[in-house]
Design an enzyme around this catalytic site. Structure first.
Site, PDB file in Angstrom:
ATOM      1  N   GLY A  50       0.917  -1.164  -0.030  1.00 27.78           N
ATOM      2  CA  GLY A  50       0.081  -0.018  -0.064  1.00 27.78           C
ATOM      3  C   GLY A  50       0.991   1.240  -0.091  1.00 27.78           C
ATOM      4  N   TYR A  51       0.081   2.335  -0.215  1.00 26.85           N
ATOM      5  CA  TYR A  51       1.078   3.716  -0.245  1.00 26.85           C
ATOM      6  C   TYR A  51       0.697   4.746   0.875  1.00 26.85           C
ATOM      7  CZ  TYR A  51       2.664   1.739  -4.466  1.00 26.85           C
ATOM      8  OH  TYR A  51       3.267   0.871  -5.257  1.00 26.85           O
TER       9      TYR A  51
END
Length: 161
Positions: free
Chosen positions: A30-31
């Protein structure tokens, strides 16, 4: 590990690579930040955690700054909990190239990106020569639609393929 990543990306035409693979790992990522100038990615690869910072790519999309550090898997899981919406889930196959010098990383995406298969090859320089196996298709280096940070916000299933 250097601070410059040089890689090229290609679509994959068929599943011939699977018989040649010498390993595979499951990756969830994820970011924390997905802005192109400073992407901050959190990744769990099998049972290892990583945090990676990437800078904006050059004009061709072949080179960019990259810094990565291993972190505890429980820390990575906690950071995924505060990540931007859109978790990437993929299996990465490692396939030795026919030139004996390079390894292809073939990412088979799951979930909302099901059906997308991308192969990447890391190079020592932008103009380094390498063999392209028959299963390698169209080059998509520099096409931001194929960046994981883009896919997290714009899943492949929504592309109208």
């Amino acid at each position: 590990m250097g601070l410059k990543e040089i890689e090229r990306k290609f679509l994959v035409k068929n599943k011939e690579y699977k018989a040649l693979a010498v390993g595979a790992v499951r990756i969830k990522q994820g970011y924390i930040s997905s802005v192109p100038e400073r992407t901050v990615r959190v990744r769990i690869r099998d049972d290892q955690g990583f945090i990676t910072i990437k800078g904006h790519g050059n004009a061709s999309g072949t080179s960019r700054f990259e810094w990565e550090k291993g972190i505890a898997p429980e820390d990575a899981q906690a950071l995924l909990g505060i990540a931007e919406p859109g978790i990437i889930d993929k299996t990465r196959y490692l396939v030795p190239n026919t030139d004996g010098k390079h390894i292809w990383e073939v990412d088979v995406f799951h979930g909302e990106d099901e059906g997308l298969v991308i192969a990447e090859i890391e190079l020592g320089s932008e103009d380094e020569a390498f063999d392209k196996p028959a299963w390698i298709g169209e080059e998509v280096t520099g096409d931001e639609r194929y960046y994981n940070a883009y896919l997290a916000k714009n899943p492949f299933k929504n592309w109208g393929n």
